[in-house]
Design an enzyme around this catalytic site. Structure first.
Site, mmCIF file in Angstrom:
data_model
loop_
_atom_site.group_PDB
_atom_site.id
_atom_site.type_symbol
_atom_site.label_atom_id
_atom_site.label_comp_id
_atom_site.label_asym_id
_atom_site.label_seq_id
_atom_site.Cartn_x
_atom_site.Cartn_y
_atom_site.Cartn_z
ATOM 1 N N ASP A 240 0.845 -1.192 0.000
ATOM 2 C CA ASP A 240 0.000 0.000 0.000
ATOM 3 C C ASP A 240 0.885 1.248 0.000
ATOM 4 O O ASP A 240 1.662 1.466 0.925
ATOM 5 C CB ASP A 240 -0.923 -0.008 1.220
ATOM 6 C CG ASP A 240 -2.017 1.040 1.093
ATOM 7 O OD1 ASP A 240 -2.297 1.490 -0.034
ATOM 8 O OD2 ASP A 240 -2.586 1.422 2.130
ATOM 9 N N TYR B 71 1.623 5.554 -0.519
ATOM 10 C CA TYR B 71 1.229 6.799 0.151
ATOM 11 C C TYR B 71 1.678 7.904 -0.792
ATOM 12 O O TYR B 71 2.765 8.456 -0.662
ATOM 13 C CB TYR B 71 1.962 6.858 1.489
ATOM 14 C CG TYR B 71 1.514 7.933 2.459
ATOM 15 C CD1 TYR B 71 0.243 7.912 3.015
ATOM 16 C CD2 TYR B 71 2.391 8.943 2.858
ATOM 17 C CE1 TYR B 71 -0.144 8.876 3.933
ATOM 18 C CE2 TYR B 71 2.007 9.915 3.774
ATOM 19 C CZ TYR B 71 0.730 9.869 4.303
ATOM 20 O OH TYR B 71 0.348 10.828 5.222
ATOM 21 N N HIS C 77 -3.484 14.426 0.445
ATOM 22 C CA HIS C 77 -3.817 13.588 1.611
ATOM 23 C C HIS C 77 -2.733 13.722 2.683
ATOM 24 O O HIS C 77 -3.032 13.946 3.859
ATOM 25 C CB HIS C 77 -3.955 12.124 1.177
ATOM 26 C CG HIS C 77 -4.038 11.158 2.315
ATOM 27 N ND1 HIS C 77 -5.114 11.107 3.173
ATOM 28 C CD2 HIS C 77 -3.167 10.205 2.749
ATOM 29 C CE1 HIS C 77 -4.916 10.156 4.077
ATOM 30 N NE2 HIS C 77 -3.740 9.598 3.844
ATOM 31 N N GLU D 227 -10.364 4.545 3.265
ATOM 32 C CA GLU D 227 -9.435 5.289 2.413
ATOM 33 C C GLU D 227 -9.789 4.994 0.960
ATOM 34 O O GLU D 227 -9.792 3.837 0.535
ATOM 35 C CB GLU D 227 -7.976 4.924 2.716
ATOM 36 C CG GLU D 227 -7.517 5.491 4.063
ATOM 37 C CD GLU D 227 -6.036 5.287 4.356
ATOM 38 O OE1 GLU D 227 -5.409 4.439 3.683
ATOM 39 O OE2 GLU D 227 -5.514 5.973 5.254
ATOM 40 N N GLU E 280 -8.918 4.525 -2.584
ATOM 41 C CA GLU E 280 -7.676 4.215 -3.309
ATOM 42 C C GLU E 280 -8.025 3.481 -4.603
ATOM 43 O O GLU E 280 -9.144 3.011 -4.787
ATOM 44 C CB GLU E 280 -6.756 3.302 -2.468
ATOM 45 C CG GLU E 280 -6.353 3.910 -1.129
ATOM 46 C CD GLU E 280 -5.195 3.183 -0.441
ATOM 47 O OE1 GLU E 280 -4.422 2.495 -1.148
ATOM 48 O OE2 GLU E 280 -5.082 3.312 0.787
ATOM 49 N N ASP F 136 -9.057 0.950 1.652
ATOM 50 C CA ASP F 136 -8.140 0.529 2.717
ATOM 51 C C ASP F 136 -8.726 0.997 4.058
ATOM 52 O O ASP F 136 -8.402 2.066 4.559
ATOM 53 C CB ASP F 136 -6.761 1.161 2.466
ATOM 54 C CG ASP F 136 -5.781 0.865 3.592
ATOM 55 O OD1 ASP F 136 -5.921 -0.177 4.250
ATOM 56 O OD2 ASP F 136 -4.864 1.687 3.794
ATOM 57 N N ARG G 195 -8.050 4.545 12.979
ATOM 58 C CA ARG G 195 -7.125 5.660 13.236
ATOM 59 C C ARG G 195 -6.589 5.689 14.658
ATOM 60 O O ARG G 195 -5.421 6.056 14.863
ATOM 61 C CB ARG G 195 -7.818 6.990 12.936
ATOM 62 C CG ARG G 195 -8.309 7.150 11.515
ATOM 63 C CD ARG G 195 -7.188 7.084 10.510
ATOM 64 N NE ARG G 195 -7.673 7.333 9.150
ATOM 65 C CZ ARG G 195 -6.982 7.030 8.060
ATOM 66 N NH1 ARG G 195 -5.791 6.459 8.161
ATOM 67 N NH2 ARG G 195 -7.482 7.291 6.871
ATOM 68 N N GLN H 33 -4.049 3.024 14.841
ATOM 69 C CA GLN H 33 -2.929 3.388 13.956
ATOM 70 C C GLN H 33 -1.982 4.393 14.602
ATOM 71 O O GLN H 33 -0.762 4.220 14.581
ATOM 72 C CB GLN H 33 -3.493 3.972 12.654
ATOM 73 C CG GLN H 33 -2.441 4.368 11.632
ATOM 74 C CD GLN H 33 -3.061 5.001 10.379
ATOM 75 O OE1 GLN H 33 -4.274 4.980 10.182
ATOM 76 N NE2 GLN H 33 -2.213 5.559 9.531
ATOM 77 N N LYS I 25 -4.583 -1.681 9.904
ATOM 78 C CA LYS I 25 -4.830 -1.813 8.464
ATOM 79 C C LYS I 25 -5.052 -3.268 8.036
ATOM 80 O O LYS I 25 -5.246 -3.498 6.843
ATOM 81 C CB LYS I 25 -3.617 -1.277 7.692
ATOM 82 C CG LYS I 25 -3.283 0.186 7.957
ATOM 83 C CD LYS I 25 -4.137 1.116 7.154
ATOM 84 C CE LYS I 25 -3.563 2.523 7.178
ATOM 85 N NZ LYS I 25 -4.317 3.407 6.274
ATOM 86 N N THR J 248 -9.745 -5.099 3.711
ATOM 87 C CA THR J 248 -9.490 -4.241 2.547
ATOM 88 C C THR J 248 -10.476 -4.686 1.476
ATOM 89 O O THR J 248 -10.570 -5.886 1.211
ATOM 90 C CB THR J 248 -8.045 -4.418 2.031
ATOM 91 O OG1 THR J 248 -7.130 -4.184 3.102
ATOM 92 C CG2 THR J 248 -7.733 -3.478 0.880
ATOM 93 N N THR K 237 -4.179 6.666 -0.293
ATOM 94 C CA THR K 237 -5.403 7.481 -0.278
ATOM 95 C C THR K 237 -5.326 8.560 -1.340
ATOM 96 O O THR K 237 -4.296 9.219 -1.489
ATOM 97 C CB THR K 237 -5.575 8.134 1.098
ATOM 98 O OG1 THR K 237 -5.514 7.113 2.081
ATOM 99 C CG2 THR K 237 -6.903 8.867 1.193
ATOM 100 N N GLU L 194 -9.976 13.424 7.221
ATOM 101 C CA GLU L 194 -9.680 14.716 6.586
ATOM 102 C C GLU L 194 -10.951 15.556 6.454
ATOM 103 O O GLU L 194 -10.954 16.739 6.773
ATOM 104 C CB GLU L 194 -9.080 14.499 5.192
ATOM 105 C CG GLU L 194 -7.753 13.774 5.195
ATOM 106 C CD GLU L 194 -7.380 13.336 3.786
ATOM 107 O OE1 GLU L 194 -7.169 14.208 2.921
ATOM 108 O OE2 GLU L 194 -7.300 12.125 3.532
HETATM 109 CA CA CA Z 1 -3.839 3.372 2.586
#
Ligand code: CA
Length: 444
Positions: free
Chosen positions: A144, A146, A151, A216, A218, A250, A254, A257, A270, A274, A376, A390
């Protein structure tokens, strides 16, 4: 990079009427692949291609004579591989075989195909409304990325209004190695994860159900052909290794995380679910929607191994994306889902080809059926964020749904829908269908 050819002709029509309808995700110019069977049946899963509101059953097609004869040799072999219950063998055949099958199916499905062909293929159609899907390949590894600077900036500025991305972001298409075992196809339902979270100011973490569950937005990138260990894929060849793209959610816990991720990255936050869309849209179908990939003049320009003219000319993809949320209340009252955000993949800081090249540069091998998450996808404007943390500013400004409900994070019963498509004048609309996943209560 795939050049445009007659299979991209916007005027092409199919004898499958639903494929010609305005707004259809799956016209004859698309022809995405999935693995399916009749819903609720004990049938074997097999490969199919979407046309209009139907699935063309490639296993059924393989039993017909339509791809016999020397002219169709490569397409016949490709169809047999693409009819299997996992697409890995088809991916491994490479770009020439993918193209041969696309072009042969285009001939069989176009409006002026011979009547004997139409008759034979009608027996191979199954309505999409009557099928269920499975993960379309044996995924060996999942990475995955980033790669959205909007983001990354949004997340950074939640911690510090003057915050910036980490210094490596503008130099490296950064990523972590993820977990394959919990990747499921659209329709996935999963329990809210349990885990450790550290409340602000607390001296010790608590073990609890995730209180800050997020999604997320994606894209999933399917690796077609791989590379041997120690033999990196140069940027000029990266495109040949990519089969196609799907939608990917995804799901992210939070609170878990932010407590666990330093210094080695996300772990339990995570790995519980998925969700991917069933249809893989091929890179050839997406060719009309390639755009110039740019890097702002004030930003670092890529190191030479991540830089070439083809990537500059057409490395970006204008894939429009939307996130919708359907609460349990909205579902029960049939008031429909609420749109949370809309953006395009064209804003991504790194291209898909750069991801492939960087992934292999140290000697790592990729294999047919490996899956990348794009990271994301958030755009630069208001309402373009690809995660609810966000949009709701970590709970400071909750999102209001169409029925008046509010959300800071996801609640039990919420379903998140991702949608994607490409559209512009003079070209056929290329759709991705939908990815849907539903949050069930924690098992505690
Ligand atoms: Ca992700």
């Amino acid at each position: 990079m795939s050049a445009l050819n007659h299979t991209h002709d916007a005027d092409a029509r199919s004898w499958v009427d639903s494929a010609n309808a305005a707004g259809c995700d799956f016209p004859i110019q698309n022809l995405p692949h999935a693995v399916f069977r009749r819903a609720g049946s004990a049938e074997a899963f097999r490969g199919g291609v979407a046309i209009g509101d139907q699935v063309l059953d490639l296993a059924a097609l393989a039993s017909k004579q339509q791809l016999d004869g020397p002219a169709h040799g490569a397409a016949r072999d490709a169809a047999r591989a693409a009819a299997l219950p996992a697409l890995n063998d088809f991916f491994a055949l490479g770009k020439g075989a993918w193209k041969a099958l696309r072009h042969a199916l285009f001939e069989l499905l176009k409006h002026d195909a011979p009547s004997a062909t139409v008759q034979a293929l009608r027996d191979c159609l199954v309505p999409q409304a009557e099928v269920e899907y499975t993960v379309p390949a044996r995924i060996g590894d999942y990475t995955d990325f980033y790669t959205s600077i909007d983001h990354a900036l949004n997340i950074s500025r939640l911690m510090n209004p003057d915050g910036d991305v980490t210094p490596n972001f503008r130099w490296i298409p950064t990523a972590y190695h993820g977990r394959v075992s919990t990747i499921g196809v659209s329709g996935q339902r999963f329990h809210r994860p349990m885990g450790q979270a550290m409340a602000p100011g607390a001296k010790a973490p608590t073990y609890q159900a995730c209180a800050r569950l997020d999604y997320e937005l994606e894209l999933g990138v399917w690796i077609g052909t791989g590379n041997a260990q120690g033999e990196p894929i140069a940027l000029e060849h990266a495109g040949e290794h990519i089969f196609g793209i799907c939608l990917l959610n995804d799901w992210s816990a939070r609170d878990i995380q932010f407590w666990e991720m330093a210094p080695l990255g996300p772990f339990l936050a995570k790995n519980f679910a998925t969700t991917i869309s069933p249809w893989i849209v091929t890179m050839e179908a997406l060719a009309p929607y390639r755009q110039a990939w740019t890097r702002a003049a004030g930003d670092p320009q890529p190191l030479p191994y991540l830089e070439n003219a083809a990537n500059r000319e057409s490395g970006a993809l204008d894939i429009r994306l939307e996130v919708w949320l359907e609460s349990e209340k909205a579902r029960n009252e049939k008031t429909g889902p609420s749109r949370l955000s809309a953006t395009s993949f064209r804003h991504q800081y790194w291209s898909v080809a750069q991801m492939v090249t960087h992934h292999t540069m140290g000697g790592c091998s990729l294999n047919p059926g490996d899956l990348f998450g794009s990271g994301t996808i958030s755009g630069p404007g208001e309402g373009e964020a690809g995660a609810i943390i966000e949009l709701a500013r970590a709970g400071q400004s909750p999102v209001t749904l169409a029925n008046g409900e509010q959300r800071s994070f996801l609640e039990d019963g919420d379903a998140v829908l991702l949608r994607g498509w490409c559209e512009k004048p003079g070209h056929a609309r290329i759709g991705f269908g939908e990815s849907r996943g539903t949050v069930l209560p924690a098992r505690n």
